[in-house]
Design a protein around this motif. Structure first.
Motif, PDB file in Angstrom:
ATOM      1  N   SER A 405       0.853  -1.227  -0.013  1.00 26.00           N
ATOM      2  CA  SER A 405      -0.117  -0.052   0.077  1.00 26.00           C
ATOM      3  C   SER A 405       0.841   1.382   0.221  1.00 26.00           C
ATOM      4  O   SER A 405       0.272   2.407   0.197  1.00 26.00           O
ATOM      5  CB  SER A 405      -1.075   0.020   0.982  1.00 26.00           C
ATOM      6  OG  SER A 405      -0.151   0.107   2.340  1.00 26.00           O
ATOM      7  N   SER A 406       2.174   1.288   0.183  1.00 25.56           N
ATOM      8  CA  SER A 406       2.884   2.261   0.054  1.00 25.56           C
ATOM      9  C   SER A 406       3.064   2.954   1.114  1.00 25.56           C
ATOM     10  O   SER A 406       3.137   4.262   1.235  1.00 25.56           O
ATOM     11  CB  SER A 406       2.820   3.206  -1.303  1.00 25.56           C
ATOM     12  OG  SER A 406       3.110   2.402  -2.479  1.00 25.56           O
ATOM     13  N   SER A 418       3.762   8.946   9.950  1.00 23.78           N
ATOM     14  CA  SER A 418       3.586   8.049   9.015  1.00 23.78           C
ATOM     15  C   SER A 418       4.228   8.744   7.672  1.00 23.78           C
ATOM     16  O   SER A 418       4.309  10.015   7.599  1.00 23.78           O
ATOM     17  CB  SER A 418       2.005   7.815   8.702  1.00 23.78           C
ATOM     18  OG  SER A 418       1.490   8.879   8.493  1.00 23.78           O
ATOM     19  N   PHE A 419       4.325   7.906   6.760  1.00 18.63           N
ATOM     20  CA  PHE A 419       4.831   8.205   5.354  1.00 18.63           C
ATOM     21  C   PHE A 419       4.081   7.258   4.381  1.00 18.63           C
ATOM     22  O   PHE A 419       4.006   6.095   4.508  1.00 18.63           O
ATOM     23  CB  PHE A 419       6.246   8.320   5.189  1.00 18.63           C
ATOM     24  CG  PHE A 419       6.675   8.565   3.822  1.00 18.63           C
ATOM     25  CD1 PHE A 419       6.920   9.959   3.534  1.00 18.63           C
ATOM     26  CD2 PHE A 419       7.029   7.576   2.941  1.00 18.63           C
ATOM     27  CE1 PHE A 419       7.296  10.387   2.257  1.00 18.63           C
ATOM     28  CE2 PHE A 419       7.238   7.981   1.648  1.00 18.63           C
ATOM     29  CZ  PHE A 419       7.430   9.293   1.244  1.00 18.63           C
ATOM     30  N   SER A 420       3.406   8.228   3.247  1.00 19.38           N
ATOM     31  CA  SER A 420       2.882   7.480   2.240  1.00 19.38           C
ATOM     32  C   SER A 420       3.360   7.982   0.641  1.00 19.38           C
ATOM     33  O   SER A 420       3.569   9.144   0.816  1.00 19.38           O
ATOM     34  CB  SER A 420       1.502   7.536   2.063  1.00 19.38           C
ATOM     35  OG  SER A 420       0.812   7.029   1.124  1.00 19.38           O
ATOM     36  N   TRP A 421       3.741   7.108  -0.004  1.00 14.60           N
ATOM     37  CA  TRP A 421       3.978   7.471  -1.464  1.00 14.60           C
ATOM     38  C   TRP A 421       2.928   8.043  -2.282  1.00 14.60           C
ATOM     39  O   TRP A 421       3.139   8.766  -3.160  1.00 14.60           O
ATOM     40  CB  TRP A 421       4.739   6.197  -2.160  1.00 14.60           C
ATOM     41  CG  TRP A 421       6.228   6.031  -1.726  1.00 14.60           C
ATOM     42  CD1 TRP A 421       6.704   5.124  -0.869  1.00 14.60           C
ATOM     43  CD2 TRP A 421       7.351   6.999  -1.951  1.00 14.60           C
ATOM     44  NE1 TRP A 421       7.871   5.126  -0.780  1.00 14.60           N
ATOM     45  CE2 TRP A 421       8.343   6.295  -1.387  1.00 14.60           C
ATOM     46  CE3 TRP A 421       7.582   8.047  -2.627  1.00 14.60           C
ATOM     47  CZ2 TRP A 421       9.866   6.684  -1.556  1.00 14.60           C
ATOM     48  CZ3 TRP A 421       8.700   8.538  -2.664  1.00 14.60           C
ATOM     49  CH2 TRP A 421       9.905   7.961  -2.322  1.00 14.60           C
ATOM     50  N   TYR A 427      -0.327  10.539  -6.986  1.00 12.96           N
ATOM     51  CA  TYR A 427       0.995  10.192  -6.512  1.00 12.96           C
ATOM     52  C   TYR A 427       1.730  11.039  -5.752  1.00 12.96           C
ATOM     53  O   TYR A 427       3.012  10.930  -5.747  1.00 12.96           O
ATOM     54  CB  TYR A 427       1.794   9.429  -7.780  1.00 12.96           C
ATOM     55  CG  TYR A 427       1.189   8.211  -8.219  1.00 12.96           C
ATOM     56  CD1 TYR A 427       1.511   7.047  -7.619  1.00 12.96           C
ATOM     57  CD2 TYR A 427       0.122   8.086  -9.192  1.00 12.96           C
ATOM     58  CE1 TYR A 427       1.029   5.767  -7.977  1.00 12.96           C
ATOM     59  CE2 TYR A 427      -0.478   7.021  -9.622  1.00 12.96           C
ATOM     60  CZ  TYR A 427      -0.075   5.625  -8.943  1.00 12.96           C
ATOM     61  OH  TYR A 427      -0.435   4.484  -9.467  1.00 12.96           O
ATOM     62  N   ASP A 428       1.102  11.978  -5.146  1.00 16.68           N
ATOM     63  CA  ASP A 428       1.922  12.832  -4.198  1.00 16.68           C
ATOM     64  C   ASP A 428       2.306  12.287  -3.097  1.00 16.68           C
ATOM     65  O   ASP A 428       1.259  11.713  -2.372  1.00 16.68           O
ATOM     66  CB  ASP A 428       1.063  14.205  -3.975  1.00 16.68           C
ATOM     67  CG  ASP A 428       0.761  14.888  -5.126  1.00 16.68           C
ATOM     68  OD1 ASP A 428       1.400  15.545  -5.720  1.00 16.68           O
ATOM     69  OD2 ASP A 428      -0.558  14.794  -5.449  1.00 16.68           O
ATOM     70  N   PRO A 429       3.414  12.660  -2.408  1.00 14.54           N
ATOM     71  CA  PRO A 429       3.791  11.741  -1.095  1.00 14.54           C
ATOM     72  C   PRO A 429       2.918  12.460   0.057  1.00 14.54           C
ATOM     73  O   PRO A 429       2.885  13.884  -0.139  1.00 14.54           O
ATOM     74  CB  PRO A 429       5.394  11.743  -1.103  1.00 14.54           C
ATOM     75  CG  PRO A 429       5.873  12.944  -2.074  1.00 14.54           C
ATOM     76  CD  PRO A 429       4.668  12.965  -3.098  1.00 14.54           C
ATOM     77  N   ILE A 430       2.974  11.895   1.153  1.00  8.23           N
ATOM     78  CA  ILE A 430       2.526  12.663   2.196  1.00  8.23           C
ATOM     79  C   ILE A 430       3.098  12.209   3.513  1.00  8.23           C
ATOM     80  O   ILE A 430       3.245  10.958   3.733  1.00  8.23           O
ATOM     81  CB  ILE A 430       1.016  12.619   2.524  1.00  8.23           C
ATOM     82  CG1 ILE A 430       0.384  13.350   3.761  1.00  8.23           C
ATOM     83  CG2 ILE A 430       0.360  11.236   2.167  1.00  8.23           C
ATOM     84  CD1 ILE A 430      -0.979  13.605   3.733  1.00  8.23           C
ATOM     85  N   TRP A 444      -4.620  16.954   6.573  1.00  4.24           N
ATOM     86  CA  TRP A 444      -4.068  15.504   5.714  1.00  4.24           C
ATOM     87  C   TRP A 444      -3.841  16.063   4.219  1.00  4.24           C
ATOM     88  O   TRP A 444      -4.490  15.453   3.218  1.00  4.24           O
ATOM     89  CB  TRP A 444      -5.070  14.604   5.899  1.00  4.24           C
ATOM     90  CG  TRP A 444      -5.950  14.400   7.187  1.00  4.24           C
ATOM     91  CD1 TRP A 444      -7.115  14.920   7.460  1.00  4.24           C
ATOM     92  CD2 TRP A 444      -5.342  13.850   8.190  1.00  4.24           C
ATOM     93  NE1 TRP A 444      -7.463  14.710   8.744  1.00  4.24           N
ATOM     94  CE2 TRP A 444      -6.263  13.956   9.288  1.00  4.24           C
ATOM     95  CE3 TRP A 444      -4.143  13.240   8.453  1.00  4.24           C
ATOM     96  CZ2 TRP A 444      -6.039  13.318  10.680  1.00  4.24           C
ATOM     97  CZ3 TRP A 444      -3.827  12.609   9.906  1.00  4.24           C
ATOM     98  CH2 TRP A 444      -4.786  12.816  10.906  1.00  4.24           C
ATOM     99  N   SER A 445      -3.063  17.052   4.071  1.00  9.60           N
ATOM    100  CA  SER A 445      -2.972  17.784   2.766  1.00  9.60           C
ATOM    101  C   SER A 445      -1.854  16.980   1.939  1.00  9.60           C
ATOM    102  O   SER A 445      -0.565  16.338   2.682  1.00  9.60           O
ATOM    103  CB  SER A 445      -2.425  18.910   2.765  1.00  9.60           C
ATOM    104  OG  SER A 445      -3.555  19.815   3.451  1.00  9.60           O
ATOM    105  N   ALA A 446      -2.058  16.752   0.741  1.00  8.29           N
ATOM    106  CA  ALA A 446      -0.917  16.245  -0.217  1.00  8.29           C
ATOM    107  C   ALA A 446       0.397  16.830   0.138  1.00  8.29           C
ATOM    108  O   ALA A 446       0.455  17.976   0.107  1.00  8.29           O
ATOM    109  CB  ALA A 446      -1.322  16.091  -1.577  1.00  8.29           C
ATOM    110  N   ASN A 447       1.511  16.153  -0.076  1.00  8.48           N
ATOM    111  CA  ASN A 447       2.768  16.941   0.123  1.00  8.48           C
ATOM    112  C   ASN A 447       3.268  17.441   1.523  1.00  8.48           C
ATOM    113  O   ASN A 447       4.099  18.197   1.807  1.00  8.48           O
ATOM    114  CB  ASN A 447       3.150  17.894  -0.687  1.00  8.48           C
ATOM    115  CG  ASN A 447       2.970  17.520  -2.270  1.00  8.48           C
ATOM    116  OD1 ASN A 447       2.032  17.646  -2.952  1.00  8.48           O
ATOM    117  ND2 ASN A 447       3.645  16.418  -2.704  1.00  8.48           N
ATOM    118  N   ASN A 448       2.266  17.156   2.539  1.00 11.76           N
ATOM    119  CA  ASN A 448       2.647  17.504   3.952  1.00 11.76           C
ATOM    120  C   ASN A 448       3.870  17.240   4.283  1.00 11.76           C
ATOM    121  O   ASN A 448       4.410  16.084   4.144  1.00 11.76           O
ATOM    122  CB  ASN A 448       1.294  17.039   4.900  1.00 11.76           C
ATOM    123  CG  ASN A 448       1.518  17.612   6.147  1.00 11.76           C
ATOM    124  OD1 ASN A 448       1.335  18.800   6.295  1.00 11.76           O
ATOM    125  ND2 ASN A 448       1.688  16.944   7.268  1.00 11.76           N
TER     126      ASN A 448
END
Length: 674
Positions: A405-406, A418-421, A427-430, A444-448
């Motif tokens: 689940s990346s 946490s970190f998600s790809w 496909y923005d990391p957060i 919970w913003s993209a690229n946070n």
């Protein structure tokens, strides 16, 4: 009395009852009448034939019927009966239509809605007319029968089918428990079991030779809806709402069987505890983490869906942690409900007395889940003694890395990170870092926390070029490159190194431009910091030279707002937001910041330009339901600008700590001087 001052054992059945008893205060404002085929019909809020209309009205029926049966509220009985009449005449089995001229039913969600209609009708069954009972049964049989010849759907990457399968199983459970003498009852139960096996299904089920309900697992599972580590995806990434939703539907099925005096099939709980044991470690202090982002209005959907499931988990698995989470989740929902003082759960932030579209669905959803939680507590042997906070944090401490689940996360006594790809729908990391006791900071913003650039136009395809995860010494080390490209060329590479360690988190983020392009905005670090009702609208930012107070004023209006009215005012507000008129920006010359004397951020970059805090006017999440500021490393570019090939847009390393301002200052001094 504020919920915050209630007894330690809150909530008990009576606490739920007191809150649900205020439903009429909200619902009566949205009660409507329409003449359909020459007959007056009554309905709640949005009466259209789609999700916003029927799901909302089915929740209304269940909650109104609950108040009629539990408190003897005759007005709510009348409205429940009228709501039932509206729903059955507007269904495909009925003789009428909804206010939009269409019928409902045979929809991908309609079995879910129909179950709430059935369960509400059952609460007042003996008081309904023969015509109403017959109409409810027709809807029930129709919505259950249409699943008998279906293959259960499967989906793992990006879009699980777990929640759809779970809610379709609801109607099958309702049918075989409510109509046990019906000729199709045995088929409904068998099909419900088939859906149960294939809801929280994983790949290794196809090799599982164990028996459940006398059936071999591998012979009955033909789908895969979770990754092998029991993580789940929907809307493109990890999404807590799609953890809560199937657990809620399992709970509705559980209630259907137990309220009818039937034993639920064991298959109903297939992998429920495996799924839950991982998921509960993402609980913060009063809400769950959205490690892949959040697209719905904040603190709705999954964060009330989970409430009755927590009661079921206490009963079925004797899970005391579920009781702890129930206490903190319900307390937060109840506090906001009490503060609104108008019968709504989300009125001041989200729903604003709007009775069309999504807003009444949020409110009626929440009331229905509270009513279900009450009924389960009333009828089941549930856990009433929760662990202490320290016990809970020890119990749920976990380090988890999921290549499928990346996602990666660490939960310990001091913080959750946490970190998600991938972020929802992209496909923005957060990355997230949330000290214990600080979950009201999280957005919970993209690229946070990793920085970003937004190309113009935003029609670029984004993919992960590489990713590597290594577990060592109680830490998770992540490194890889997210590249943005179209079919012909690569626009930028975003290199990331993340170390989720037990005492702190270190993030290195470097973004290099590979081709010339225009960007609408860009910034390093980009920590989104909530500042709203949940923390009293005030944040204190400590730094080397003192402190900066961030105060969000709900009454603060846009410049020259008095010159405009109506639609012109709305258009003016949009222009202000687009051009960032009225926003405040603070520059802080410091190598470190500390938020509220709890969350320390240290810039370890050699190119030090201090911090910038961008504090926009108005609420700025989706739906404008929450306000957040953004903390940048160095000055962000918030207007359109040209980026050139070879340019390193930013190269930042930050250390994140659960620490006081003084501890952060000392750590910064130690690291930078060394």
């Amino acid at each position: 009395m504020s919920i915050k001052t209630m007894e330690v054992n809150f909530p008990v059945e009576n606490d739920y009852l007191q809150i649900i008893a205020e439903f009429p205060l909200y619902a009566n404002r949205g009660w409507r009448k329409a003449k359909l085929t020459g007959v007056d019909h009554h309905y709640f809020a949005d009466g259209s034939s789609g999700e916003n209309g029927i799901r909302t009205n089915a929740n209304f029926v269940f909650t109104a019927a609950f108040l009629a049966s539990e408190l003897g509220n005759n007005d709510m009985f009348e409205k429940a009966a009228q709501g039932i009449a509206y729903l059955i005449q507007g269904h495909l089995t009925g003789t009428g239509h909804c206010v939009d001229g269409k019928q409902w039913g045979a929809h991908w969600q309609s079995a879910w809605w129909a179950n709430k209609l059935v369960q509400g009708a059952k609460l007042i069954w003996t008081r309904l007319t023969d015509e109403a009972r017959e109409g409810v049964n027709k809807v029930l049989v129709f919505e259950a029968d249409r699943h008998l010849e279906r293959l259960v759907p499967s989906g793992t990457f990006l879009d699980t089918k777990a929640e759809e399968n779970a809610w379709d199983a609801e109607i099958l459970a309702a049918a075989c428990s409510h109509l046990p003498e019906h000729p199709n009852a045995a088929q409904w139960r068998a099909k419900a079991i088939e859906f149960n096996f294939n809801t929280l299904s994983v790949a290794h089920d196809t090799r599982d030779e164990s028996l459940v309900d006398g059936l071999v697992v591998k012979d009955n599972v033909y789908t895969c809806n979770l990754h092998s580590d029991f993580t789940v995806e929907n809307h493109g990434a990890s999404h807590f709402c799609y953890i809560a939703s199937p657990l809620l539907s399992v709970t509705w099925s559980f209630y259907s069987y137990t309220s009818a005096g039937q034993k639920p099939p064991a298959a109903l709980f297939h992998h429920v505890n495996d799924f839950w044991q991982l998921s509960k470690s993402t609980f913060l202090d009063s809400r769950f983490a959205y490690v892949g982002g959040k697209d719905w209005a904040r603190y709705t959907y999954g964060l009330y869906f989970i409430v009755p499931a927590l009661v079921m988990l206490q009963s079925q698995f004797a899970d005391a942690d579920a009781r702890y989470i129930e206490q903190h989740r319900v307390r937060t929902l109840a506090d906001e409900h009490a503060d609104n003082a108008d019968g709504s759960f989300f009125g001041k932030r989200v729903t604003h007395d709007i009775f069309r579209g999504q807003p009444p669905k949020y409110e009626s959803d929440c009331y229905a889940t509270f009513a279900l939680a009450y009924l389960l507590h009333k009828s089941l042997a549930t856990t009433k003694q929760a662990p202490t906070t320290d016990e809970f944090r020890r119990s749920t401490a976990r380090l988890h890395s999921s290549p499928e689940s990346s996602t990666n996360f660490i939960a310990n006594a001091n913080f959750f990170s946490s970190f998600s790809w991938r972020t929802l729908a992209g496909y923005d990391p957060i990355a997230l870092f949330i000290p214990r006791g600080c979950d009201d900071m999280a957005e919970w913003s993209a690229n946070n926390l990793v920085g970003y650039v937004r190309p113009v136009p935003e029609n670029f395809s984004i993919g992960i070029r590489s990713s590597k995860v290594v577990d060592a010494d109680g830490s998770v080390y992540i490194n890889g490159v997210t590249a943005t490209r179209n079919e012909k060329q690569n626009f930028y590479d975003h290199h990331l190194d993340v170390a989720l360690q037990t005492a702190s988190v270190r993030i290195h983020s470097r973004l290099k431009i590979k081709s010339d392009f225009m960007a609408s905005e860009s910034g390093a670090i980009a920590l989104t910091l909530v500042n709203d009702w949940f923390n009293g609208f005030t944040r204190t930012i400590y730094h080397e030279s003192g402190k900066q107070i961030l105060a969000f004023d709900l009454k603060r209006d846009f410049p020259f707002a008095g010159l405009f009215k109506g639609k012109l005012y709305k258009a003016y507000r949009k222009l202000c937001r687009y051009f960032r008129i009225g926003n405040i920006q603070y520059k802080i010359d410091s190598t470190w910041l500390n938020i509220d004397n709890k969350f320390g951020i240290i810039r370890l970059s050699t190119n030090q330009n201090g911090f910038y805090i961008h504090d926009p006017i108005g609420r700025n999440t989706r739906g404008k339901c929450l306000h957040y500021s953004t903390i940048y490393g160095g000055k962000p570019s918030l207007r359109r600008h040209k980026l050139r090939r070879g340019q390193v847009l930013f190269d930042e390393t930050v250390l994140l700590m659960a620490a006081t301002a003084e501890e952060t200052r000392q750590k910064a001094k130690e690291l930078i001087h060394s």
